[in-house]
Scaffold this motif. Structure first.
Motif, PDB file in Angstrom:
ATOM      1  N   GLY A  77      -9.675  -1.334   6.632  1.00  9.19           N
ATOM      2  CA  GLY A  77      -9.769  -1.133   8.073  1.00  9.19           C
ATOM      3  C   GLY A  77      -8.410  -0.814   8.659  1.00  9.19           C
ATOM      4  N   PHE A  78      -8.097  -1.420   9.800  1.00  6.91           N
ATOM      5  CA  PHE A  78      -6.810  -1.131  10.444  1.00  6.91           C
ATOM      6  C   PHE A  78      -6.309  -2.356  11.209  1.00  6.91           C
ATOM      7  CE2 PHE A  78     -10.195   0.015  13.348  1.00  6.91           C
ATOM      8  CZ  PHE A  78      -9.775  -0.495  14.573  1.00  6.91           C
ATOM      9  N   TYR A  79      -4.983  -2.408  11.371  1.00  6.91           N
ATOM     10  CA  TYR A  79      -4.339  -3.481  12.117  1.00  6.91           C
ATOM     11  C   TYR A  79      -4.332  -3.177  13.612  1.00  6.91           C
ATOM     12  CZ  TYR A  79      -2.134  -5.799   8.051  1.00  6.91           C
ATOM     13  OH  TYR A  79      -1.879  -6.493   6.899  1.00  6.91           O
ATOM     14  N   GLU A 105     -11.811  -5.082  10.192  1.00  4.33           N
ATOM     15  CA  GLU A 105     -12.423  -4.672   8.937  1.00  4.33           C
ATOM     16  C   GLU A 105     -13.551  -3.689   9.214  1.00  4.33           C
ATOM     17  OE1 GLU A 105     -13.125  -4.864   4.707  1.00  4.33           O
ATOM     18  OE2 GLU A 105     -14.579  -4.746   6.340  1.00  4.33           O
ATOM     19  N   GLU A 106     -13.700  -2.691   8.342  1.00  2.00           N
ATOM     20  CA  GLU A 106     -14.692  -1.640   8.576  1.00  2.00           C
ATOM     21  C   GLU A 106     -16.130  -2.166   8.565  1.00  2.00           C
ATOM     22  OE1 GLU A 106     -13.984   1.196   5.503  1.00  2.00           O
ATOM     23  OE2 GLU A 106     -14.885  -0.030   3.909  1.00  2.00           O
ATOM     24  N   LEU A 107     -16.326  -3.379   8.008  1.00  2.00           N
ATOM     25  CA  LEU A 107     -17.660  -3.971   7.994  1.00  2.00           C
ATOM     26  C   LEU A 107     -17.955  -4.768   9.264  1.00  2.00           C
ATOM     27  CD1 LEU A 107     -17.797  -5.167   4.279  1.00  2.00           C
ATOM     28  CD2 LEU A 107     -18.871  -3.143   5.280  1.00  2.00           C
ATOM     29  N   PRO A 134       2.111  -0.730   8.935  1.00  2.00           N
ATOM     30  CA  PRO A 134       1.228   0.386   8.556  1.00  2.00           C
ATOM     31  C   PRO A 134       0.177   0.677   9.630  1.00  2.00           C
ATOM     32  CG  PRO A 134       0.743  -1.586   7.258  1.00  2.00           C
ATOM     33  CD  PRO A 134       1.993  -1.869   8.009  1.00  2.00           C
ATOM     34  N   GLU A 135      -0.013   1.938   9.918  1.00  2.00           N
ATOM     35  CA  GLU A 135      -0.967   2.368  10.938  1.00  2.00           C
ATOM     36  C   GLU A 135      -2.164   3.052  10.295  1.00  2.00           C
ATOM     37  OE1 GLU A 135      -0.740   1.696  14.049  1.00  2.00           O
ATOM     38  OE2 GLU A 135       1.359   1.121  14.343  1.00  2.00           O
ATOM     39  N   GLY A 136      -3.233   3.196  11.077  1.00  2.00           N
ATOM     40  CA  GLY A 136      -4.411   3.905  10.612  1.00  2.00           C
ATOM     41  C   GLY A 136      -5.218   3.104   9.611  1.00  2.00           C
ATOM     42  N   LYS A 137      -6.197   3.757   8.995  1.00  2.00           N
ATOM     43  CA  LYS A 137      -7.084   3.078   8.051  1.00  2.00           C
ATOM     44  C   LYS A 137      -6.356   2.823   6.736  1.00  2.00           C
ATOM     45  CE  LYS A 137     -11.633   3.303   5.879  1.00  2.00           C
ATOM     46  NZ  LYS A 137     -12.884   4.088   5.703  1.00  2.00           N
ATOM     47  N   ILE A 138      -6.349   1.579   6.318  1.00  2.00           N
ATOM     48  CA  ILE A 138      -5.648   1.176   5.104  1.00  2.00           C
ATOM     49  C   ILE A 138      -6.480   0.137   4.357  1.00  2.00           C
ATOM     50  CG2 ILE A 138      -3.318   1.621   5.995  1.00  2.00           C
ATOM     51  CD1 ILE A 138      -3.122  -1.400   6.590  1.00  2.00           C
ATOM     52  N   SER A 139      -6.045  -0.153   3.137  1.00  2.00           N
ATOM     53  CA  SER A 139      -6.611  -1.259   2.358  1.00  2.00           C
ATOM     54  C   SER A 139      -5.492  -2.266   2.115  1.00  2.00           C
ATOM     55  CB  SER A 139      -7.157  -0.772   1.017  1.00  2.00           C
ATOM     56  OG  SER A 139      -8.292   0.047   1.209  1.00  2.00           O
ATOM     57  N   ILE A 140      -5.798  -3.543   2.303  1.00  2.00           N
ATOM     58  CA  ILE A 140      -4.814  -4.593   2.064  1.00  2.00           C
ATOM     59  C   ILE A 140      -5.429  -5.660   1.166  1.00  2.00           C
ATOM     60  CG2 ILE A 140      -3.706  -4.185   4.295  1.00  2.00           C
ATOM     61  CD1 ILE A 140      -4.991  -6.832   5.256  1.00  2.00           C
ATOM     62  N   THR A 141      -4.590  -6.406   0.480  1.00  2.00           N
ATOM     63  CA  THR A 141      -5.070  -7.497  -0.366  1.00  2.00           C
ATOM     64  C   THR A 141      -4.303  -8.770  -0.023  1.00  2.00           C
ATOM     65  OG1 THR A 141      -3.501  -6.897  -2.126  1.00  2.00           O
ATOM     66  CG2 THR A 141      -5.727  -5.995  -2.278  1.00  2.00           C
ATOM     67  N   GLY A 142      -4.985  -9.890  -0.126  1.00  2.00           N
ATOM     68  CA  GLY A 142      -4.360 -11.175   0.191  1.00  2.00           C
ATOM     69  C   GLY A 142      -5.157 -12.332  -0.359  1.00  2.00           C
ATOM     70  N   ILE A 143      -4.775 -13.525   0.073  1.00  2.00           N
ATOM     71  CA  ILE A 143      -5.386 -14.773  -0.383  1.00  2.00           C
ATOM     72  C   ILE A 143      -6.075 -15.446   0.799  1.00  2.00           C
ATOM     73  CG2 ILE A 143      -4.977 -16.995  -1.511  1.00  2.00           C
ATOM     74  CD1 ILE A 143      -4.245 -14.575  -3.222  1.00  2.00           C
ATOM     75  N   THR A 144      -7.312 -15.858   0.613  1.00  2.00           N
ATOM     76  CA  THR A 144      -8.020 -16.564   1.685  1.00  2.00           C
ATOM     77  C   THR A 144      -7.420 -17.950   1.872  1.00  2.00           C
ATOM     78  OG1 THR A 144      -9.665 -17.418   0.133  1.00  2.00           O
ATOM     79  CG2 THR A 144     -10.183 -15.347   1.257  1.00  2.00           C
ATOM     80  N   GLY A 202       3.251  -7.006  -1.830  1.00  2.00           N
ATOM     81  CA  GLY A 202       2.757  -5.661  -2.107  1.00  2.00           C
ATOM     82  C   GLY A 202       1.331  -5.442  -1.652  1.00  2.00           C
ATOM     83  N   GLY A 203       0.830  -6.325  -0.814  1.00  2.00           N
ATOM     84  CA  GLY A 203      -0.574  -6.274  -0.426  1.00  2.00           C
ATOM     85  C   GLY A 203      -0.909  -5.293   0.671  1.00  2.00           C
ATOM     86  N   GLU A 204       0.101  -4.647   1.267  1.00  2.00           N
ATOM     87  CA  GLU A 204      -0.161  -3.640   2.287  1.00  2.00           C
ATOM     88  C   GLU A 204       0.800  -2.468   2.101  1.00  2.00           C
ATOM     89  OE1 GLU A 204       0.441  -5.532   6.096  1.00  2.00           O
ATOM     90  OE2 GLU A 204       2.615  -5.231   6.041  1.00  2.00           O
TER      91      GLU A 204
END
Length: 264
Positions: A77-79, A105-107, A134-144, A202-204
């Protein structure tokens, strides 16, 4: 005279019993936190390099009562960088803030993402010398992170004007965001995620240095074990001192012939 002495002895005995019980209760509470912290620590070791879940997987698990804390997740999604929020936190003894940014998030979920740490002078985005946004639609990874730090009674209330919180108050942070955030094209309201996501290194996308991203801070429960040992030791010392005190009082009373309840 003997009556007053007896009243003082009973009062001191009751106070000692209450103090001992309080120390034991605090020690047991520290043991509980040690066990919880150790479980998180083990989860943190297991999660490194594990497969990525989706936000729908995480939310479904949360609804059905599964443990969804400290799992790797991917968001698409996007920030909304204009809606940054800040949680006071120190790093290596230096005061600063964790930067929390809403991620749409896109969902259809609105997720508060902990993007890392900045010092007090770098809190405002325009003041960061080497920003990463970071702008626009991106994918990021992280820890809940479901079990974020709760508020202690001595912590101040949030400073809404400066968008600063002093604990991870998810309901308060969500309430501070504009209504309609994350609304879909067909007019459906966005869903507020029931957890935080802590960005992993490195998640974004982006090469900027700030906010600083490090591995999730998941410590073992050793410190709580030390606290528990200290509290139980104090309880044992107080119990031994109380017994010794009463024994000496009774021994002295026997020598003088003034046992509790005897007449003078």
């Amino acid at each position: 005279m003997a009556g007053r002495t007896r009243i003082r002895s009973v009062a001191l005995g009751l106070l000692s019993v209450l103090a001992i019980a309080g120390l034991i209760a605090l020690g047991a509470w520290q043991v509980h936190w040690m066990q919880w912290q150790d479980r998180l620590y083990e989860q943190g070791k297991i999660v490194a390099g594990s497969e990525l879940a989706t936000i729908t997987d995480i939310e479904a698990g949360f609804e059905y009562g599964f443990d969804v804390n400290i799992l790797r997740v991917q968001l698409n999604g996007f920030y909304r960088h204009d809606l940054e929020r800040y949680v006071a936190a120190a790093m290596n003894g230096e005061p600063g803030f964790r930067v929390l940014t809403p991620f749409i998030e896109e969902l259809g979920y609105v997720v508060l993402v902990d993007r890392g740490w900045v010092s007090e002078v770098d809190r405002a985005p325009q003041s960061r010398s080497d920003p990463r946004a970071p702008e626009g639609k991106i994918s990021i990874t992280g820890i809940t992170r479901v079990n974020a730090v709760s508020r202690f009674n001595l912590l101040p209330q949030a400073d809404l004007a400066k968008k600063i919180w002093f604990w991870f108050d998810r309901p308060g942070l969500i309430a501070s965001l504009p209504t309609g955030l994350g609304e879909t094209a067909d007019g459906q309201a966005g869903l507020n995620a029931m957890l935080f996501v802590q960005l992993e290194p490195g998640g974004e996308p982006g090469d900027g240095r700030l906010p600083l991203v490090g591995p999730p801070e998941i410590k073992s429960g050793t410190v709580h074990l030390l606290y528990a040992i200290g509290l139980f030791s104090l309880a044992a010392i107080l119990a031994a001192t109380t017994v010794r005190c009463f024994w000496r009082r009774r021994r002295k009373a026997r020598k003088t012939g003034h046992l509790p309840g005897s007449k003078i």
